[in-house]
Design a protein around this motif. Sequence first.
Motif, short mmCIF file in Angstrom:
data_model
loop_
_atom_site.label_atom_id
_atom_site.label_comp_id
_atom_site.label_asym_id
_atom_site.label_seq_id
_atom_site.Cartn_x
_atom_site.Cartn_y
_atom_site.Cartn_z
N LEU A 109 0.48 -0.98 -0.09
CA LEU A 109 0.22 -0.17 -0.49
C LEU A 109 0.63 1.34 -0.15
O LEU A 109 0.39 2.49 -0.73
CB LEU A 109 -1.33 -0.04 1.62
N PRO B 148 0.47 2.55 -3.89
CA PRO B 148 -1.28 2.46 -3.71
C PRO B 148 -2.11 3.28 -5.00
O PRO B 148 -2.97 2.58 -5.24
CB PRO B 148 -1.31 4.30 -2.76
N GLU C 272 -2.24 -0.64 -5.86
CA GLU C 272 -3.24 -1.59 -4.91
C GLU C 272 -5.53 -1.03 -4.29
O GLU C 272 -5.97 -1.84 -4.50
CB GLU C 272 -2.95 -1.09 -3.32
N LEU C 273 -5.03 0.32 -5.29
CA LEU C 273 -6.38 0.77 -5.54
C LEU C 273 -6.89 -0.01 -6.76
O LEU C 273 -8.43 -0.35 -6.10
CB LEU C 273 -6.82 2.11 -6.07
N LEU D 222 -8.23 -3.16 -5.07
CA LEU D 222 -9.52 -3.57 -4.45
C LEU D 222 -10.46 -3.62 -5.05
O LEU D 222 -11.48 -4.33 -5.23
CB LEU D 222 -9.34 -2.73 -3.73
N ALA E 278 -14.14 1.24 -3.92
CA ALA E 278 -13.33 0.98 -3.63
C ALA E 278 -12.06 2.26 -2.82
O ALA E 278 -11.31 2.29 -1.82
CB ALA E 278 -11.82 0.66 -4.63
N GLU E 279 -12.17 3.35 -3.23
CA GLU E 279 -12.09 5.04 -3.23
C GLU E 279 -12.65 5.37 -1.96
O GLU E 279 -11.77 5.63 -0.90
CB GLU E 279 -12.92 5.57 -4.72
N THR F 205 -10.96 2.86 1.11
CA THR F 205 -9.13 3.45 0.73
C THR F 205 -9.50 4.59 1.70
O THR F 205 -8.05 4.50 2.69
CB THR F 205 -8.77 3.61 -0.57
N ASP G 103 -9.73 3.94 5.68
CA ASP G 103 -8.88 2.97 6.38
C ASP G 103 -8.32 2.01 5.27
O ASP G 103 -9.10 0.97 5.23
CB ASP G 103 -9.75 2.66 7.56
N ALA G 104 -7.77 2.41 4.09
CA ALA G 104 -7.36 1.75 3.49
C ALA G 104 -6.90 0.09 3.65
O ALA G 104 -6.77 -0.59 3.20
CB ALA G 104 -6.45 2.66 2.52
N ALA H 69 -9.11 -2.50 4.87
CA ALA H 69 -10.14 -2.48 3.64
C ALA H 69 -9.39 -3.74 3.05
O ALA H 69 -10.16 -4.33 2.78
CB ALA H 69 -10.56 -1.02 2.75
N HIS H 70 -8.03 -3.12 2.27
CA HIS H 70 -7.73 -4.29 1.90
C HIS H 70 -7.08 -5.79 2.85
O HIS H 70 -7.46 -6.94 1.91
CB HIS H 70 -6.51 -3.83 1.48
#
Length: 240
Positions: free
Chosen positions: A97, A101, A104-105, A108, A126-127, A130, A133-134, A137-138
Motif C-alpha cells: 500500500l 497505492p 492496490e486501489l 481492490l 474502493a475509493e 481506501t 481505512d486503506a 479495507a485491503h
Amino acid sequence: MDETDAQPHPHEPHAEGLATKLNWLRAGVLGANDGIVSTAGLVIGVAAATTDTANILTAGIAGLTAGAISMAAGEYVSVSTQRDSEKALLAKEKRELAEEPDYELAELAQIYEAKGLSKETARQVAEELTAHDAFLAHAEAELGLNPKELTNPWQAAISSAVSFTLGALLPLLAIVLLPVSARIPVTFVAVLVALAITGSVSARLGGSNPRRAVLRVVLGGALAMAVTYGIGQLADISGL
C-alpha cells in the motif's frame, strides 16, 4: 424510507464475529470430548487391573494433567504459527500500500467488481473504503483478515486446557466415587452419554449431521474404553 429498511440486516454486520465465536465454542466442545475419551480410557484400563482407588486416582490425575498441558501446548504452537503467518501477510500488504497505492486501489476495485458490482460502483466503493481505512479495507477484502482481531495463542491454549480438564473430570470422578462393583459399567455408560451430547453439540455448531457425528464419537469412545479395559484385564491376569 420505511423504518425497517433503514435497519441493518441482523446477520451481515456480525456474521464474521459470530462464525469466529462458534468456531471457538466448537473447539471447546471437541477439547472436552478429547478429555472425556482419553481419561475414560485411562482410568477404566487401570480400574480393570486394580481396585485400589488411590492408584486409579493417581493415574487419572496424571492423565488429566498431561493431556491438558499437551492440548494447551499444541494449540499454542498451532495458533502462534497461524498468527505469525497472518502478521507476515498484513506486513506485506501494508508495504504494498505504501509503495504502490494506485495499483492496490485498482486491485481492490477489481475484487468488488468480481463480486458483482459494476466497474464504476466497484471503483467508487474502493475509493471510499481506501479513504476511510486503506489498510483495513485491503486486509479484509484480499486476505480475509481483520488486523484488530488476530488469533490469540494464549487464549487458544487456555481454552483447550480448560475444556480438556472439564471433560476429563467426568470419568475421573465417576470411577473414584462409585463403589467398586459399579464403577466400570456406570462410568462406561456415563461417558457414552456425555460423548453423545458433545458429539451432537459439535455437529450442530459445525452444521453437519448430528446423528452421524454422535454415532462416530460414541463408537470411538466405546472402542477406546473396551481396548483399555482389555489391556487392564490382561495386566491383572499376568500380575504386572
